[in-house]
Write an enzyme that holds these catalytic residues in place. Structure first.
Site, short mmCIF file in Angstrom:
data_model
loop_
_atom_site.label_atom_id
_atom_site.label_comp_id
_atom_site.label_asym_id
_atom_site.label_seq_id
_atom_site.Cartn_x
_atom_site.Cartn_y
_atom_site.Cartn_z
N CYS A 1 34.78 -33.20 -2.39
CA CYS A 1 34.29 -34.56 -2.13
C CYS A 1 33.51 -35.01 -3.37
O CYS A 1 33.80 -34.57 -4.47
CB CYS A 1 33.46 -34.62 -0.86
SG CYS A 1 31.93 -33.66 -0.93
N GLN A 2 32.53 -35.86 -3.19
CA GLN A 2 31.76 -36.37 -4.32
C GLN A 2 30.78 -35.32 -4.85
O GLN A 2 30.70 -35.10 -6.05
CB GLN A 2 31.02 -37.65 -3.91
CG GLN A 2 30.41 -38.41 -5.07
CD GLN A 2 31.43 -39.13 -5.93
OE1 GLN A 2 32.62 -39.14 -5.66
NE2 GLN A 2 30.95 -39.73 -7.01
#
EC number: 2.8.1.1
Length: 136
Positions: free
Chosen positions: A88-89
């Site tokens: 993810c981020q």
């Protein structure tokens, strides 16, 4: 079809790798499951031969909510026996997503610690899907 997370699955049971390990695993054929929103994905994602974007959280007018169809969407594209890296981020959403996938029977799934931000910090190759501005 709704699946619930087994209460016995804990984040400690999830295997995490750093982005350097992830890059090597991607080069050896692992699939990359990017669980960020579609907008985040379009703005930039790690370069991988086999990459899928299935958001774990969805943006709504009320804020971010869990994608209730996450497992169903993943299972329509990826097999529980596949070698999968989940990113993810920054690593938080992917840890939750990986925990859920492990509970659902995905045996060879690993969380990418640090996520896309760490990938960029290491100057690893990225792809973007932003539309080019028109020349008019």
């Amino acid at each position: 079809m709704s699946q619930s997370i087994s209460s016995s699955t804990k984040a400690e049971e999830v295997v995490s790798v750093d982005v350097s390990q992830a890059k090597t695993l991607l080069q050896s054929g692992h699939q990359y499951l990017d669980v960020r929103t579609q907008d985040e994905f379009r703005r930039g994602h790690c370069e991988a031969a086999k990459i899928v974007n299935i958001p774990y959280m969805l943006n709504t007018p009320q804020g971010r909510v869990k994608n209730q169809e996450f497992l169903e969407q993943v299972s329509s594209l990826l097999n529980p026996a596949d070698d999968i890296l989940v990113g993810c981020q920054s690593g938080a959403r992917s840890l939750k997503a990986t925990t859920e996938l492990v509970a659902a029977g995905y045996k060879k799934v690993r969380n990418v610690g640090g996520g896309y931000l760490a990938w960029v910090d290491h100057s690893f190759p990225i792809n973007t899907e932003e539309e080019e501005p028109s020349a008019n």
